[in-house]
Write an enzyme that holds these catalytic residues in place. Structure first.
Site, PDB file in Angstrom:
ATOM      1  N   HIS A   1       0.742  -1.145  -0.128  1.00 15.05           N
ATOM      2  CA  HIS A   1       0.051  -0.112  -0.163  1.00 15.05           C
ATOM      3  C   HIS A   1       0.820   1.215  -0.039  1.00 15.05           C
ATOM      4  CE1 HIS A   1      -3.154  -2.868   1.112  1.00 15.05           C
ATOM      5  NE2 HIS A   1      -3.793  -2.220   0.024  1.00 15.05           N
TER       6      HIS A   1
ATOM      7  N   ARG B   1     -10.685   3.680  -1.230  1.00 14.01           N
ATOM      8  CA  ARG B   1      -9.838   2.626   0.079  1.00 14.01           C
ATOM      9  C   ARG B   1     -10.344   3.564   1.176  1.00 14.01           C
ATOM     10  NH1 ARG B   1      -5.435   1.396  -4.070  1.00 14.01           N
ATOM     11  NH2 ARG B   1      -5.346  -0.786  -3.757  1.00 14.01           N
TER      12      ARG B   1
ATOM     13  N   ARG C   1     -15.268   1.200  -1.015  1.00  3.30           N
ATOM     14  CA  ARG C   1     -15.101  -0.130  -0.415  1.00  3.30           C
ATOM     15  C   ARG C   1     -15.014   0.106   1.166  1.00  3.30           C
ATOM     16  NH1 ARG C   1      -8.991  -3.076  -1.157  1.00  3.30           N
ATOM     17  NH2 ARG C   1      -8.607  -1.275   0.215  1.00  3.30           N
TER      18      ARG C   1
ATOM     19  N   GLU D   1     -10.575 -11.297  -4.457  1.00  2.18           N
ATOM     20  CA  GLU D   1      -9.200 -11.305  -4.045  1.00  2.18           C
ATOM     21  C   GLU D   1      -8.497 -12.512  -3.282  1.00  2.18           C
ATOM     22  OE1 GLU D   1      -8.436  -7.302  -2.111  1.00  2.18           O
ATOM     23  OE2 GLU D   1     -10.067  -7.702  -0.824  1.00  2.18           O
TER      24      GLU D   1
ATOM     25  N   ASN E   1      -3.958  -7.465  -6.322  1.00  2.00           N
ATOM     26  CA  ASN E   1      -3.021  -7.326  -5.425  1.00  2.00           C
ATOM     27  C   ASN E   1      -2.942  -8.424  -4.323  1.00  2.00           C
ATOM     28  OD1 ASN E   1      -2.630  -4.821  -6.989  1.00  2.00           O
ATOM     29  ND2 ASN E   1      -3.337  -3.575  -5.382  1.00  2.00           N
ATOM     30  N   ASP E   2      -4.051  -8.639  -3.969  1.00  2.01           N
ATOM     31  CA  ASP E   2      -3.938  -9.591  -3.136  1.00  2.01           C
ATOM     32  C   ASP E   2      -4.313 -11.276  -3.602  1.00  2.01           C
ATOM     33  OD1 ASP E   2      -3.768  -8.632  -0.323  1.00  2.01           O
ATOM     34  OD2 ASP E   2      -5.476  -7.549  -0.778  1.00  2.01           O
TER      35      ASP E   2
ATOM     36  N   ARG F   1       3.056  -9.648  -0.814  1.00  2.33           N
ATOM     37  CA  ARG F   1       3.345  -8.421  -1.566  1.00  2.33           C
ATOM     38  C   ARG F   1       4.129  -7.422  -0.779  1.00  2.33           C
ATOM     39  NH1 ARG F   1      -2.929  -6.161  -1.231  1.00  2.33           N
ATOM     40  NH2 ARG F   1      -2.269  -3.891  -1.817  1.00  2.33           N
TER      41      ARG F   1
ATOM     42  N   CYS G   1      -9.584  -3.987  -9.915  1.00  2.00           N
ATOM     43  CA  CYS G   1      -9.080  -2.808  -9.274  1.00  2.00           C
ATOM     44  C   CYS G   1      -7.853  -2.845  -8.627  1.00  2.00           C
ATOM     45  CB  CYS G   1     -10.167  -2.137  -8.254  1.00  2.00           C
ATOM     46  SG  CYS G   1     -10.491  -3.434  -6.949  1.00  2.00           S
TER      47      CYS G   1
HETATM   48  C1  PEP Z   1      -6.218  -5.676  -4.235  1.00  2.00           C
HETATM   49  O1  PEP Z   1      -5.967  -6.355  -3.466  1.00  2.00           O
HETATM   50  O2  PEP Z   1      -5.787  -5.934  -5.427  1.00  2.00           O
HETATM   51  C2  PEP Z   1      -6.921  -4.348  -3.916  1.00  2.00           C
HETATM   52  C3  PEP Z   1      -7.216  -3.620  -4.893  1.00  2.00           C
HETATM   53  O3  PEP Z   1      -7.000  -4.049  -2.677  1.00  2.00           O
HETATM   54  P1  PEP Z   1      -5.745  -3.575  -1.916  1.00  2.00           P
HETATM   55  O4  PEP Z   1      -4.522  -3.169  -2.567  1.00  2.00           O
HETATM   56  O5  PEP Z   1      -6.106  -2.294  -1.054  1.00  2.00           O
HETATM   57  O6  PEP Z   1      -5.264  -4.706  -0.833  1.00  2.00           O
HETATM   58 MG    MG Z   2      -6.659  -6.255  -1.475  1.00  2.00          MG
END
Ligand code: PEP
Ligand code: MG
Length: 588
Positions: free
Chosen positions: A194, A301, A337, A438, A461-462, A472, A509
């Protein structure tokens, strides 16, 4: 000239002088004090206390006047601690009795206090441990004569600088002033942490995972940070500096050219429209979202509203915040979200673990946290619902892993709606609800989840970290973090198929949606929406506008036949080059 190699975290180039935030774990050796030197040693300790007091008082005043009284209370508590006579007398007494240096006694006492407080089973008292640790380190710095750059005073840098730190938390990054922090680089960290995501949103070039940069670099050195390649040049020569200046000019020109697409639809040559939306963390990003021509906000977020503070935001504050964002975007949609706290997004006020304990808390976040704290969750749901009157708002839950979580979340949403109805408070009765996909289990259970929602948004991302077992945040496994891994491609294909069979729209996203190399693939896989950071949006639009949907489907089909992520990526890069060899130039 020296080259330090890391991982690209946020694009952009910056040249400037360094400010190095050295790691705050000071090594304090046991040092004995002669009888004759005891009084001067105690005086030295008192002087360090007094200097720390002055330092905190200044921060207290500044935060009080510029941010707010609630936030300044943190420092009021620090001041009280500094004046605590029991604490002071314990240290003075031990210096005298044990004839040991002030810093040694202080470290020892601090350690005992911190571990005693962190063992207490009370969230508020536990939190005091980090206050004591923080204050103790400040006193230690004065005793050891270590110059202090802290994130609290980063924004007061005498000249715009480049920051090098061991690590930066997302909340620390979120308060950076982009006119002061030209770029940053860290020893640790992964590309979709993040911290990296916020740097992209704030358009601050960043490189992570440099290893031992804080050990090797010193204040005042000149560097160039290349956030595209993920490298830092120490003391660059004339030729390289000139080359980078030219690159910067060329990129700025390209960007201005891309912005000309702002009001054009994100539609392929053969008429397939993909909704291009933006991700935000802070309401201040809305102007940039509008400037870059987003068709809505695909991921807000909201957890950032809960960070850097000691009290939870109440319903009224949240309402104002969501309403302000949604009104500026209206009639375009804003997908809010619900909070995804935990993981690398810490909120000290919620007594979530600190980074030392993170490993065992990977799954303790997001919807799980909210369902365990229905009171906190319902306040947010009520605020979102209330903000939905006259605005186009949708809700999305993070980290859904199975049906019960989704049904429980929807159950609480229903309760919140009923409360509002009973109170005759209006909200949008038709507000759409979606689930983030995710967690790998949500991919495989997508057909079950689809019955409960209006849309899916894939959080790569997750999804990538959980599907490939690649943290990550960790630079050591960053090479395995492959959005184009065949397993990930198959997962995306499955979610789109199941979503469409159930009449849902399907978006993405995660950061993969912002990768130019993946744009053709995602178009071809049938994504209905892509949500990316505002700055990344024009380039994705350019690709979609130059692409042909029918051909993109063939590209996706072929990409799915490759056995490795590397193979897929190379293929997609080649196809992208074929598609549009000439980027949009300014004035074109
Ligand atoms: C993701 O996990 O791709 C996502 C958009 O959520 P975050 O990056 O806030 O975990
Ligand atoms: Mg995520």
């Amino acid at each position: 000239m020296e080259l330090l190699k890391g991982i690209p975290a946020a694009p952009g180039i910056a040249a400037g002088k360094l400010v190095v935030l050295k790691r705050a774990d000071y090594v304090v050796h046991r040092r004995e004090i002669a009888q004759a030197d005891l009084n001067p040693e105690i005086e030295r300790f008192r002087q360090a206390l007094s200097n720390t007091h002055t330092e905190i008082q200044e921060i207290y005043n500044k935060v009080g006047s510029e941010i707010g009284d609630a936030e300044s209370q943190i420092f009021q508590a620090h001041l009280l601690l500094l004046d605590d006579q029991i604490f002071i007398e314990e240290i003075v007494g031990r210096i005298r009795q044990e004839r040991l240096s002030a810093e040694y006694v202080l470290s020892d006492v601090l350690q005992q206090y911190v571990s005693a407080f962190s063992r207490i089973d009370d969230a508020y008292l536990k939190e005091r441990a980090s206050d004591i640790d923080d204050i103790g380190k400040r006193i230690l710095r004065h005793l050891l004569g270590i110059p202090h750059h802290s994130l609290q005073n980063l924004n007061e840098l005498s000249e715009p600088s480049i920051i090098v730190a061991h690590d930066l938390t997302p909340s620390e990054t979120a308060v950076m002033d982009k006119t002061k922090v030209l770029a940053f680089a860290t020893d640790v960290g992964g590309p979709t942490s993040h911290t990296a995501i916020i740097a992209k949103s704030l358009e601050i070039p960043a490189v992570v995972g440099l290893g031992d940069a804080t050990e090797r670099l010193n204040d005042g050195a000149r560097v160039i940070v290349d956030g595209y390649k993920g490298v830092v040049y120490l003391e660059p020569d004339e030729a390289l500096s000139r080359e980078y200046k030219e690159t910067e000019k060329r990129l700025a020109k390209l960007e201005r050219g891309l912005l000309q697409l702002r009001d054009l639809p994100s539609e392929s040559l053969d008429g397939r429209c993909v909704n291009l939306s933006a991700n935000i963390e802070l309401p201040e990003e809305v102007s940039s979202v509008i400037e870059h021509g987003a068709e809505g906000i695909g991921l807000y977020r909201t957890e950032f509203l809960y960070m850097n503070r000691k009290e939870l935001p109440d319903e009224e504050e949240q309402l104002q915040c969501y309403q302000a964002v949604a009104r500026r975007l209206c009639p375009k949609p804003v997908i809010i979200r619900t909070i995804d706290l935990g993981g690398d997004k810490l909120a000290s006020l919620l007594a979530l673990p600190d980074r030392g304990d993170m490993e065992s808390y990977r799954g303790w976040r997001a919807i799980r946290f909210c369902l365990a704290h229905p009171g906190i969750f319902k306040i947010q749901l009520r605020a979102i619902l209330r903000a939905s009157v006259h605005c186009n708002i949708q809700i999305m839950y993070p980290m859904i892993s199975g049906l019960e979580e989704l049904q429980d979340a929807n159950g609480l949403l229903e309760e919140a709606k009923q409360e509002l109805r009973d109170q005759e408070i209006p909200f949008d009765e038709h507000l759409q609800v979606g689930a983030m996909i995710e967690v790998p289990s949500a991919v495989l259970a997508a057909d079950i989840l689809a019955k409960e929602v209006s849309f899916f948004s894939i959080g790569t991302n997750d999804l990538i970290q959980y599907a490939l077992a690649v943290d990550r945040l960790n630079e050591k496994t960053a090479y395995l973090y492959e959005p184009t891994h065949p397993a990930i491609l198959r997962m995306i294909q499955h979610v789109v198929k199941v979503g469409h069979e159930n009449n849902l729209w399907v978006g993405m996203c995660g950061e993969m949606a912002a990768m130019p190399a993946c744009a053709l693939l995602l178009l071809g896989l049938g994504m209905d929406e892509l949500s990316v950071s505002a700055a990344a949006l024009p380039e994705i639009k350019r690709i979609i506008r130059n692409a042909n949907y029918e051909q993109a489907k063939l590209v996706a089909e072929k990409a799915l036949s490759f056995p490795t992520g590397k193979g897929v990526l190379e293929y997609l890069q080649t196809e992208l080059k074929k598609l549009s060899p000439e980027p949009v130039e300014e004035g074109a």
